[in-house]
Motif scaffolding. Structure first.
Motif, PDB file in Angstrom:
ATOM      1  N   HIS A   1     -55.798  -3.472 109.218  1.00  0.00           N
ATOM      2  CA  HIS A   1     -54.409  -4.041 109.053  1.00  0.00           C
ATOM      3  C   HIS A   1     -53.668  -2.003 108.807  1.00  0.00           C
ATOM      4  O   HIS A   1     -53.122  -0.873 109.025  1.00  0.00           O
ATOM      5  CB  HIS A   1     -53.286  -4.295 108.179  1.00  0.00           C
ATOM      6  N   ARG A   2     -54.658  -1.606 107.879  1.00  0.00           N
ATOM      7  CA  ARG A   2     -54.890  -0.266 107.561  1.00  0.00           C
ATOM      8  C   ARG A   2     -54.077   1.199 108.310  1.00  0.00           C
ATOM      9  O   ARG A   2     -53.705   1.988 108.857  1.00  0.00           O
ATOM     10  CB  ARG A   2     -55.424  -0.017 105.862  1.00  0.00           C
ATOM     11  N   ASP A   3     -55.964   0.584 109.061  1.00  0.00           N
ATOM     12  CA  ASP A   3     -55.889   2.069 110.140  1.00  0.00           C
ATOM     13  C   ASP A   3     -54.572   1.438 111.573  1.00  0.00           C
ATOM     14  O   ASP A   3     -54.236   2.776 111.800  1.00  0.00           O
ATOM     15  CB  ASP A   3     -57.144   0.969 110.948  1.00  0.00           C
ATOM     16  N   ILE A   4     -53.872   0.208 111.858  1.00  0.00           N
ATOM     17  CA  ILE A   4     -52.964   0.283 112.137  1.00  0.00           C
ATOM     18  C   ILE A   4     -51.795   1.281 112.232  1.00  0.00           C
ATOM     19  O   ILE A   4     -50.612   2.012 112.869  1.00  0.00           O
ATOM     20  CB  ILE A   4     -53.161  -1.295 113.374  1.00  0.00           C
ATOM     21  N   VAL A   5     -51.518   0.895 110.157  1.00  0.00           N
ATOM     22  CA  VAL A   5     -50.071   1.410 110.098  1.00  0.00           C
ATOM     23  C   VAL A   5     -50.237   2.585 110.280  1.00  0.00           C
ATOM     24  O   VAL A   5     -49.524   3.394 110.218  1.00  0.00           O
ATOM     25  CB  VAL A   5     -50.059   1.059 108.501  1.00  0.00           C
ATOM     26  N   ASP A   6     -51.675   3.636 109.772  1.00  0.00           N
ATOM     27  CA  ASP A   6     -51.779   4.517 109.638  1.00  0.00           C
ATOM     28  C   ASP A   6     -51.100   5.190 111.248  1.00  0.00           C
ATOM     29  O   ASP A   6     -51.054   6.166 111.317  1.00  0.00           O
ATOM     30  CB  ASP A   6     -53.438   5.063 109.294  1.00  0.00           C
ATOM     31  N   LEU A   7     -51.781   4.951 112.089  1.00  0.00           N
ATOM     32  CA  LEU A   7     -52.178   5.177 113.658  1.00  0.00           C
ATOM     33  C   LEU A   7     -50.939   5.116 113.639  1.00  0.00           C
ATOM     34  O   LEU A   7     -49.886   6.127 115.257  1.00  0.00           O
ATOM     35  CB  LEU A   7     -52.528   4.149 114.753  1.00  0.00           C
ATOM     36  N   LEU A   8     -49.323   4.190 113.616  1.00  0.00           N
ATOM     37  CA  LEU A   8     -48.234   4.078 114.108  1.00  0.00           C
ATOM     38  C   LEU A   8     -47.598   4.745 113.493  1.00  0.00           C
ATOM     39  O   LEU A   8     -45.972   5.340 114.228  1.00  0.00           O
ATOM     40  CB  LEU A   8     -47.869   2.950 113.674  1.00  0.00           C
ATOM     41  N   ALA A   9     -48.249   5.932 112.162  1.00  0.00           N
ATOM     42  CA  ALA A   9     -47.018   6.706 111.251  1.00  0.00           C
ATOM     43  C   ALA A   9     -46.542   7.827 111.990  1.00  0.00           C
ATOM     44  O   ALA A   9     -45.132   8.259 110.858  1.00  0.00           O
ATOM     45  CB  ALA A   9     -47.725   7.065 110.446  1.00  0.00           C
ATOM     46  N   ASP A  10     -46.758   7.524 112.550  1.00  0.00           N
ATOM     47  CA  ASP A  10     -45.973   9.952 113.998  1.00  0.00           C
ATOM     48  C   ASP A  10     -46.291   8.537 115.291  1.00  0.00           C
ATOM     49  O   ASP A  10     -46.966   8.148 116.242  1.00  0.00           O
ATOM     50  CB  ASP A  10     -46.481  10.420 113.268  1.00  0.00           C
TER      51      ASP A  10
END
Length: 256
Positions: free
Chosen positions: A10-19
């Motif tokens: 989850h955290r990795d995908i959140v970070d990826l989708l941040a921009d």
């Protein structure tokens, strides 16, 4: 406490989708990183339905990037901008789903819901993603692109010819992609069918993308009318969601 939407990644995908990716190489990079995360998503892991679509999307986008490098397109500025706007809608849908937002497009939600099972067959999963991305996302990506470039969707223009050139990329890549979703016994049937399955799926992509172009022209004419534009958005979302659910149903499994 509710389990994160994306479980251990989850955290990795959140970070990826941040921009948002700003150019086509960045889109390819985002899709590559997302694929690496999706195939680790339990309980389905490598058979994750969304990964089946994302892999197809990545291959097509890599081919578009190759075409840009090779001078394949008459208006590479248009094609590049469209690719970025197109991808942004996919990543936005993922972001909304990550936030458990009720505004997640239903066209995408019907596929996202399958990520924790029951498993959907690979080819219908990929088809459901293509359906959401072309039938719902693409018309609005076209309108935003033309608005940004201060142009408009005109039949026979360089932009339209470049848009149609993507059909040739699909036609070139579909045979390899489609066979990658098949089991051994299905590959035998596919061999007996000859080129027919490749032909009709190529024709289907061409038809669907032509409908998306027509829908973009319709939205373009009402783009300054929020009520009419929202009506078109709701109509396209509902239509794509209904078709997506059919693709992901037991009947849709007959695709494979």
């Amino acid at each position: 406490m509710a389990e994160p939407v994306w479980g251990p990644v989850h955290r990795d995908i959140v970070d990826l989708l941040a921009d948002h990716p700003a150019d086509v190489p960045a889109v390819v990079d985002h899709l590559t990183k997302l694929q690496d995360l999706l195939v680790r998503l339990p309980p389905l892991e490598a058979s994750c339905p969304l990964a089946d679509f994302n892999r197809l999307y990545l291959v097509i986008t890599e081919s578009v990037l190759d075409g840009l490098y090779d001078g394949r397109f008459a208006d590479p500025v248009f094609l590049s901008r469209l690719d970025v706007e197109f991808a942004a809608r996919y990543f936005d849908a993922l972001r909304l789903w990550t936030e458990s937002s009720s505004t997640t497009p239903q066209a995408w939600a019907c596929l996202f819901e399958r990520m924790r099972g029951p498993d959907a067959r690979p080819l219908p999963s990929a088809a459901a993603g293509v359906n959401a991305h072309i039938n719902f996302d693409l018309p609005f990506a076209l309108v935003t692109t033309f608005d940004h470039l201060e142009s408009e969707p005109v039949d026979g223009s360089d932009q339209h010819r470049d848009y149609l050139e993507i059909n040739a990329i699909f036609a070139d890549r579909i045979p390899m992609l489609r066979r990658g979703y098949l089991d051994r016994w299905q590959l035998i049937i596919d061999m007996l069918n000859g080129d027919f399955d490749d032909w009709y799926q190529g024709e289907l992509v061409e038809y669907t993308r032509d409908v998306a172009w027509r829908n973009a022209q319709k939205i373009w004419r009402c783009r300054h009318d929020p009520h009419a534009r929202d009506g078109e958005r709701a109509r396209l979302d509902q239509t794509a969601a209904s078709f997506g659910r059919l693709l992901l149903s037991p009947l849709g499994a007959l695709l494979q």
